[in-house]
Design an enzyme around this catalytic site. Structure first.
Site, PDB file in Angstrom:
ATOM      1  N   ASP A  45      30.320   7.947 -35.683  1.00 20.52           N
ATOM      2  CA  ASP A  45      29.337   7.080 -35.058  1.00 20.52           C
ATOM      3  C   ASP A  45      28.058   7.915 -34.872  1.00 20.52           C
ATOM      4  OD1 ASP A  45      28.163   5.032 -33.367  1.00 20.52           O
ATOM      5  OD2 ASP A  45      28.710   6.309 -31.669  1.00 20.52           O
ATOM      6  N   ASP A  73      24.837   6.802 -32.526  1.00 20.00           N
ATOM      7  CA  ASP A  73      24.269   6.747 -31.173  1.00 20.00           C
ATOM      8  C   ASP A  73      25.295   7.169 -30.126  1.00 20.00           C
ATOM      9  OD1 ASP A  73      21.567   5.763 -31.584  1.00 20.00           O
ATOM     10  OD2 ASP A  73      22.569   4.004 -32.417  1.00 20.00           O
ATOM     11  N   GLU A 120      20.520   7.242 -26.361  1.00 22.06           N
ATOM     12  CA  GLU A 120      20.275   5.969 -25.668  1.00 22.06           C
ATOM     13  C   GLU A 120      19.065   5.988 -24.730  1.00 22.06           C
ATOM     14  OE1 GLU A 120      21.158   3.288 -26.701  1.00 22.06           O
ATOM     15  OE2 GLU A 120      23.008   3.605 -27.822  1.00 22.06           O
ATOM     16  N   LYS A 130      19.199  -5.900 -31.714  1.00 20.92           N
ATOM     17  CA  LYS A 130      18.804  -7.321 -31.744  1.00 20.92           C
ATOM     18  C   LYS A 130      19.756  -8.155 -30.894  1.00 20.92           C
ATOM     19  CE  LYS A 130      16.698  -7.235 -36.283  1.00 20.92           C
ATOM     20  NZ  LYS A 130      16.716  -7.731 -37.661  1.00 20.92           N
ATOM     21  N   HIS A 151      12.178  -6.231 -32.220  1.00 18.92           N
ATOM     22  CA  HIS A 151      13.021  -5.143 -32.714  1.00 18.92           C
ATOM     23  C   HIS A 151      12.277  -4.244 -33.704  1.00 18.92           C
ATOM     24  CE1 HIS A 151      16.571  -3.227 -34.684  1.00 18.92           C
ATOM     25  NE2 HIS A 151      16.870  -3.071 -33.412  1.00 18.92           N
ATOM     26  N   THR A 180      27.997   3.158 -38.178  1.00 14.09           N
ATOM     27  CA  THR A 180      27.203   2.896 -36.981  1.00 14.09           C
ATOM     28  C   THR A 180      26.655   1.476 -36.989  1.00 14.09           C
ATOM     29  OG1 THR A 180      25.181   3.541 -35.814  1.00 14.09           O
ATOM     30  CG2 THR A 180      25.188   3.888 -38.170  1.00 14.09           C
ATOM     31  N   ASP A 198      31.793   7.463 -28.987  1.00 13.54           N
ATOM     32  CA  ASP A 198      31.417   7.775 -27.602  1.00 13.54           C
ATOM     33  C   ASP A 198      31.589   6.592 -26.673  1.00 13.54           C
ATOM     34  OD1 ASP A 198      29.118   6.452 -28.904  1.00 13.54           O
ATOM     35  OD2 ASP A 198      28.285   6.606 -26.889  1.00 13.54           O
TER      36      ASP A 198
HETATM   37  C1  XBP Z   1      24.707   1.859 -30.733  1.00 11.25           C
HETATM   38  C2  XBP Z   1      23.893   0.682 -30.545  1.00 11.25           C
HETATM   39  C3  XBP Z   1      22.592   0.666 -31.182  1.00 11.25           C
HETATM   40  C4  XBP Z   1      21.433   1.288 -30.482  1.00 11.25           C
HETATM   41  C5  XBP Z   1      20.177   0.595 -30.892  1.00 11.25           C
HETATM   42  O1  XBP Z   1      26.073   1.484 -30.824  1.00 11.25           O
HETATM   43  O2  XBP Z   1      24.315  -0.288 -29.981  1.00 11.25           O
HETATM   44  O3  XBP Z   1      22.302  -0.681 -31.308  1.00 11.25           O
HETATM   45  O4  XBP Z   1      21.596   1.196 -29.091  1.00 11.25           O
HETATM   46  O5  XBP Z   1      19.907   0.644 -32.242  1.00 11.25           O
HETATM   47  P1  XBP Z   1      27.116   2.397 -31.609  1.00 11.25           P
HETATM   48  P2  XBP Z   1      19.288  -0.659 -32.969  1.00 11.25           P
HETATM   49  O6  XBP Z   1      26.834   3.807 -31.233  1.00 11.25           O
HETATM   50  O7  XBP Z   1      28.450   1.941 -31.107  1.00 11.25           O
HETATM   51  O8  XBP Z   1      26.948   2.167 -33.091  1.00 11.25           O
HETATM   52  O9  XBP Z   1      18.210  -1.168 -32.082  1.00 11.25           O
HETATM   53  O10 XBP Z   1      18.787  -0.162 -34.291  1.00 11.25           O
HETATM   54  O11 XBP Z   1      20.370  -1.691 -33.154  1.00 11.25           O
HETATM   55 MG    MG Z   2      27.956   5.102 -30.080  1.00 11.19          MG
END
Ligand code: XBP
Ligand code: MG
Length: 242
Positions: free
Chosen positions: A12, A14, A21, A56, A86, A126, A187
Site C-alpha cells: 500500500d 498512503d 495523510e 473523490k 479533486h 493502492t 496501515d
Molecule cells: C488512501 C486513500 C487515498 C488518499 C487520497 O487509502 O484513501 O485516497 O487519502 O488520495 P489506502 P486520492 O492507503 O488504503 O490506499 O485523493 O488520490 O484518492
Molecule cells: Mg493506506
C-alpha cells in the site's frame, strides 16, 4: 501450513510507504479554500473520514452527509464538481510532495532495496491517484523508482476502493502469482480487509491516523518496518497459517 515460497511483496502507499495523510488533508483543505466552499477538515474529522477510501469518495461522503444543502458549482453535476475539487486537491498534494512535505517511513527504502536485490518481486496496490504515487516515489527514491516495481495498481485501474479486494486481485493477476506466494503491507483496517479478502497474509504498520483500527488477523502488527529484513519476512511467511 502453506508450502508456497515467498516470491513477491505488495505495498500500500498512503500511510504504509509514507505518512502522507497530513499532506492529503492539507491538499483537500487547499482545494476547498480555492473554490470558496467554506469547508475545513480538521484532524479528528479527517481521521473519521479516512474510513472512506479514495479522495473523490471521501469528498462525496462528506458532501452528502455533512453539507447536503451545498449545491454543485456553476450548475455542474455533483460528480463533475467533485472531479474539479479533486483535480485541485491532487495538484496541491503533488506540489507539497515535490516540496518535500512527505518522507518514506523508517525502514521502507531499506526493505524495498534489499527485497529487490534478493530477487523478490515488488508491487504497489493502492487506492490513490497515479500522480500521487509518482510524486512521492520520485521525490523519495529517485527518477528510476519505477524499476523497483513490476506491477502498480491504483485508482486509475482499480475503481472499487478498499476494503474491496479488487486492487489486490488485479495485482496478483498481473504478477501471475497466487496470494500464498506474496505478502501485503498495509496501515489501515480497510487496507487489511482488502488484502485479506484477496487471500494475502498481511503485515500492518499503523500510524497516528490508524492506530485505533482493528487489525485482527494481520500476520504481524509492527510499529514500523525499521529493522525488518527479507529474512524476517521469509520466516513470518513460512510460519503463517494456511
Ligand atoms: C488512501 C486513500 C487515498 C488518499 C487520497 O487509502 O484513501 O485516497 O487519502 O488520495 P489506502 P486520492 O492507503 O488504503 O490506499 O485523493 O488520490 O484518492
Ligand atoms: Mg493506506
Amino acid at each position: 501450513m502453506n508450502a508456497a515460497a515467498l516470491q513477491a511483496l505488495i505495498f500500500d502507499v498512503d500511510g504504509t510507504l509514507a505518512d502522507t495523510e497530513s499532506a492529503h488533508r492539507a491538499a483537500f483543505n487547499h482545494a476547498f479554500a480555492e473554490l470558496g466552499l467554506g469547508w475545513e477538515w480538521d484532524g479528528p474529522l479527517y481521521i473519521r473520514l479516512l474510513e472512506i477510501s479514495g479522495g473523490k469518495e471521501r469528498i462525496a461522503h462528506y458532501w452528502n452527509e455533512v453539507h447536503p444543502d451545498v449545491k454543485p458549482l456553476d450548475g455542474q453535476a455533483m460528480s463533475e464538481t467533485i472531479d474539479h475539487i479533486h483535480e485541485l486537491k491532487t495538484a496541491a498534494y503533488e506540489r507539497a510532495v515535490q516540496d518535500g512535505a512527505v518522507a518514506l517511513r523508517p525502514g521502507v527504502l531499506r526493505l524495498i532495496e534489499s527485497a529487490y536485490n534478493d530477487g523478490l518481486r515488488l508491487a504497489i496496490a493502492t487506492t490513490t491517484s497515479p500522480v500521487n504515487i509518482a510524486a512521492l516515489l520520485r521525490a523519495s527514491i529517485g527518477p528510476d523508482w519505477r524499476n523497483y516495481f513490476q506491477v502498480i495498481e491504483d485508482a486509475s485501474t482499480a475503481p472499487k476502493k478498499k476494503p474491496h479486494p479488487q486492487v489486490y486481485l488485479q495485482t496478483l493477476e498481473r504478477l501471475g502469482l497466487p496470494a500464498s506466494a506474496c505478502l501485503a503491507f498495509e496501515d489501515s483496517a480497510n487496507g487489511l480487509k482488502a488484502a485479506q479478502a484477496a487471500g494475502l497474509a498481511t503485515i500492518v504498520t499503523p500510524n497516528n491516523f490508524t492506530a485505533h483500527h482493528d487489525f485482527s488477523g494481520a500476520l504481524r502488527q509492527l510499529p514500523s518496518l525499521d529493522g525488518v529484513g527479507v529474512a524476517h519476512l521469509r520466516a513470518w511467511h513460512a510460519g503463517r497459517a494456511g
